[in-house]
Design a protein around this motif. Structure first.
Motif, short mmCIF file in Angstrom:
data_model
loop_
_atom_site.label_atom_id
_atom_site.label_comp_id
_atom_site.label_asym_id
_atom_site.label_seq_id
_atom_site.Cartn_x
_atom_site.Cartn_y
_atom_site.Cartn_z
N LEU A 1 0.65 -1.16 0.09
CA LEU A 1 -0.03 -0.02 0.02
C LEU A 1 0.70 1.21 -0.07
O LEU A 1 1.73 1.31 0.86
CB LEU A 1 -0.86 -0.14 1.16
N ALA A 2 0.73 2.28 -0.84
CA ALA A 2 1.08 3.57 -0.88
C ALA A 2 0.29 4.42 0.14
O ALA A 2 -0.24 5.51 -0.22
CB ALA A 2 1.34 4.00 -2.20
N VAL A 3 0.80 4.38 1.41
CA VAL A 3 0.05 4.89 2.36
C VAL A 3 0.22 6.50 2.44
O VAL A 3 -0.93 7.22 2.68
CB VAL A 3 0.55 4.64 3.69
N LYS A 4 1.35 7.15 2.05
CA LYS A 4 1.35 8.68 2.04
C LYS A 4 0.58 9.19 0.95
O LYS A 4 0.01 10.24 0.94
CB LYS A 4 2.98 8.88 1.82
N THR A 5 0.78 8.54 -0.16
CA THR A 5 -0.12 8.87 -1.33
C THR A 5 -1.72 8.93 -1.00
O THR A 5 -2.28 9.76 -1.32
CB THR A 5 0.23 7.89 -2.38
N MET A 6 -2.03 7.71 -0.56
CA MET A 6 -3.45 7.75 0.11
C MET A 6 -3.77 8.84 0.90
O MET A 6 -4.60 9.42 0.61
CB MET A 6 -3.58 6.36 0.77
N ASP A 7 -3.02 9.14 1.88
CA ASP A 7 -3.21 10.24 2.75
C ASP A 7 -3.24 11.68 1.93
O ASP A 7 -3.97 12.24 2.40
CB ASP A 7 -1.83 10.36 4.04
N PHE A 8 -2.10 11.65 1.18
CA PHE A 8 -2.10 13.08 0.55
C PHE A 8 -3.52 13.25 -0.17
O PHE A 8 -4.22 14.22 -0.18
CB PHE A 8 -1.10 13.00 -0.68
N LEU A 9 -4.21 12.06 -1.06
CA LEU A 9 -5.16 12.35 -1.57
C LEU A 9 -6.55 12.54 -1.00
O LEU A 9 -7.57 12.97 -1.56
CB LEU A 9 -5.27 11.17 -2.51
N GLN A 10 -6.56 12.17 0.32
CA GLN A 10 -7.70 12.12 1.06
C GLN A 10 -8.52 13.36 0.88
O GLN A 10 -7.62 14.60 1.27
CB GLN A 10 -7.18 11.68 2.35
N GLU A 11 -9.58 13.53 0.68
CA GLU A 11 -10.36 14.55 0.44
C GLU A 11 -9.81 15.78 -0.15
O GLU A 11 -10.20 16.92 -0.04
CB GLU A 11 -10.60 15.18 2.09
N ARG A 12 -8.92 15.68 -1.01
CA ARG A 12 -8.29 16.56 -2.16
C ARG A 12 -8.92 16.24 -3.49
O ARG A 12 -9.52 15.05 -3.76
CB ARG A 12 -6.92 16.40 -2.25
N GLU A 13 -9.47 17.29 -4.04
CA GLU A 13 -9.90 17.23 -5.45
C GLU A 13 -8.91 16.65 -6.47
O GLU A 13 -7.63 16.95 -6.42
CB GLU A 13 -10.23 18.65 -6.03
N VAL A 14 -9.35 15.82 -7.66
CA VAL A 14 -8.42 15.45 -8.48
C VAL A 14 -8.30 16.42 -9.41
O VAL A 14 -8.98 16.37 -10.59
CB VAL A 14 -9.24 14.25 -9.05
N THR A 15 -7.41 17.27 -9.13
CA THR A 15 -6.56 18.15 -10.17
C THR A 15 -5.61 17.92 -10.85
O THR A 15 -4.91 17.09 -10.32
CB THR A 15 -6.77 19.68 -9.67
N ALA A 16 -5.26 18.44 -11.99
CA ALA A 16 -4.02 18.24 -12.66
C ALA A 16 -2.68 18.22 -11.65
O ALA A 16 -1.86 17.57 -11.72
CB ALA A 16 -3.82 19.05 -13.80
N GLU A 17 -2.89 19.37 -10.82
CA GLU A 17 -1.76 19.82 -9.98
C GLU A 17 -1.62 18.57 -8.85
O GLU A 17 -0.71 18.14 -8.59
CB GLU A 17 -2.00 21.03 -9.28
N ASN A 18 -2.69 18.22 -8.25
CA ASN A 18 -2.93 17.18 -7.19
C ASN A 18 -2.26 15.95 -7.81
O ASN A 18 -1.66 15.10 -7.09
CB ASN A 18 -4.00 17.07 -6.66
#
Ligand code: FAD
Lengths: 267, 155
Positions: A205-222
């Protein structure tokens, strides 16, 4: 090449375990397909075909799958496909041909914790527990990290029905070759699970990536940022199929594709 | 060890070693339509049906066949002839070495999928390699064979 002195079909899992534990050289046979590719001198081959572990049971809140269930049965199971957006079908589809998928079993695959496995990467983004005959229930993630404490038999798995979106991505030199890198993603409400496999180490599991994406919008930057985090947190390596650098670069691409697919589906 | 099985409709008792693979055993029984190819479960040449399920006999331990029914290309002659006709008509049955395995996969598809689509054909034939002709002609031949079978059933 494998050699076998005696072939045995136990009728219960207790009998299978007892025979397995009698001698170090005794070994379990699932589909037997992967054993063929290696070399092993077996005392008694303990074939699990007649133990009654070939089933998929759909309950209200979960699926239970017996260890001797083949990949083709999982791939074509309507309930699993419906509930998990064809996640397993997508992960299994490119594994050689239908004949091999009619032979290979989920129990052997999970117990062996193969690094190249496509199925394990997909399974890791679901809420799955494995049942070892002797050691009992353990989360799939813990099992993949630590393996069994003692020799055991993988009896069945339980996949909770969660309401989410599921995607699988892989990169192969050619269809039916092993994956150079693979990635699975699930999204439940705002929480992601992301697993990377064929690194070439086993799925993680890529835990840090999962945490980063939590509740963030899927934009090009994100997506760019998530890719950068993923490529730093996951350990990649080199083998005949691809270099560490190539895998690192391609893992970012697979993540972006999976996120885009989920985002398109949601909008 | 001894195993009891049915091969192409005939009951048999065969002496095998516990580590024999099914392809070797069937060839020893004179069923030479079970071809030897990669011997690493990748090319599909050795495809047979084990209790009506297509498997790679080079990777199936013969002991697993105890109490089961095996069908090889020798057991499906009539249908095989029809498929070979369709393949031959399109020039895609050249050296012919892959044909028995390919035909066993086509018959498996016919058995388990009702009205197969092109996607189904590709899915069920993906594990059968041909190094002579490519796959476009094969696809056409399979579609034509399946179409013909529908009419046969209707008549
Ligand atoms: C030619 C080939 C190509 C493949 N390509 C891919 C691919 O591209 N992607 C992919 O993901 N996978 C691939 N695989 C692997 C395949 O998907 C299975 O994971 C693998 O074959 C194991 O399943 P099996 O039933 O054949 O195991 P077996 O050969 O029966 O057993 C493998 C090991 O597991 C042990 N074992 C068996 N059952 C149990 C059990 N219930 N509990 C504990 N231990 C057990 C055995 O003792 C043995 O050590 C490939 C396999 C082959 C043969």
């Amino acid at each position: 090449m494998i050699t076998i002195r005696k072939y045995f079909f136990p009728e219960t899992i207790e009998e299978a375990y007892e025979t397995l534990m009698e001698k170090k050289s005794n070994a379990l046979i699932g589909g037997g397909a992967y054993l063929k590719l290696g070399s092993k001198a077996m005392g008694t081959a303990v074939d699990l075909s007649k133990v009654g572990l070939d089933y998929i049971r759909e309950e209200e809140s979960a699926f239970e799958i017996g260890a001797m269930t083949t990949f083709s049965t999982v791939m074509l199971h309507e309930g699993l496909n419906k509930h998990f957006d064809n996640l397993f079908q997508r992960a299994i589809e490119d594994i050689v041909g239908m004949q091999l998928k009619n032979m290979v079993t989920i129990g052997a695959t999970i117990y062996s914790r193969y690094g190249f496995s496509d199925f394990l990467t997909a399974l890791l983004v679901t809420n799955t527990k494995v049942k070892l005959f002797n050691a009992g229930w353990i989360s799939l993630n813990a099992f993949l990290e630590n393996g069994p404490e003692k020799r055991d038999i993988l009896e069945k798995i339980r996949i909770e029905k969660t309401n989410g979106l599921y995607r699988f991505q892989d990169l192969r030199g050619s269809s039916s070759d092993y994956s150079i890198i693979n990635l699975a993603l699930s999204k439940e409400k705002d929480a992601y699970r992301i697993a990377v496999g064929a690194r070439p180490g086993r799925a993680k599991l890529a835990v840090k990536t999962m945490d980063f994406l939590q509740e963030r919008e899927v934009t090009a930057e994100n997506m760019e940022k998530a890719g950068a985090i993923l490529s730093e947190e996951v350990v990649f390596g080199t083998n005949g199929r691809g270099s560490k650098e190539y895998r690192k670069a391609m893992a970012k691409v697979l993540l972006k594709k999976a996120l885009q697919e989920v985002s398109i589906h949601e909008n | 060890m001894k195993i009891n099985l049915t091969i192409n409709g005939k009951e048999k008792e065969i002496e095998i070693a516990p580590d024999d693979y099914l392809s070797e055993v069937l060839r020893r029984e004179g069923l030479l339509g079970v071809k030897k190819g990669c011997d690493t479960e990748s090319c599909g040449l050795c495809t047979v049906h084990l209790d009506d399920v297509a498997v790679l006999s080079c990777g199936t331990l013969a002991a697993k066949a105890h109490g089961k029914a095996i069908t090889t290309i020798e057991g499906v002659e009539k249908k095989a002839e029809k498929i070979r006709y369709e393949l031959g008509k399109r020039g895609v049955d050249q050296c012919g070495y892959c044909a028995p395995g390919t035909i066993m996969s086509i018959l498996y598809l016919e058995k388990v999928v009702k009205d197969p689509t092109e996607e189904d054909i590709n899915r069920y034939l993906k594990g059968n390699f041909c190094r002579c002709s490519g796959y476009v002609g094969q696809l056409e031949a399979i579609k034509s064979y399946l179409e013909g079978q529908k009419h046969e059933v209707c008549e």
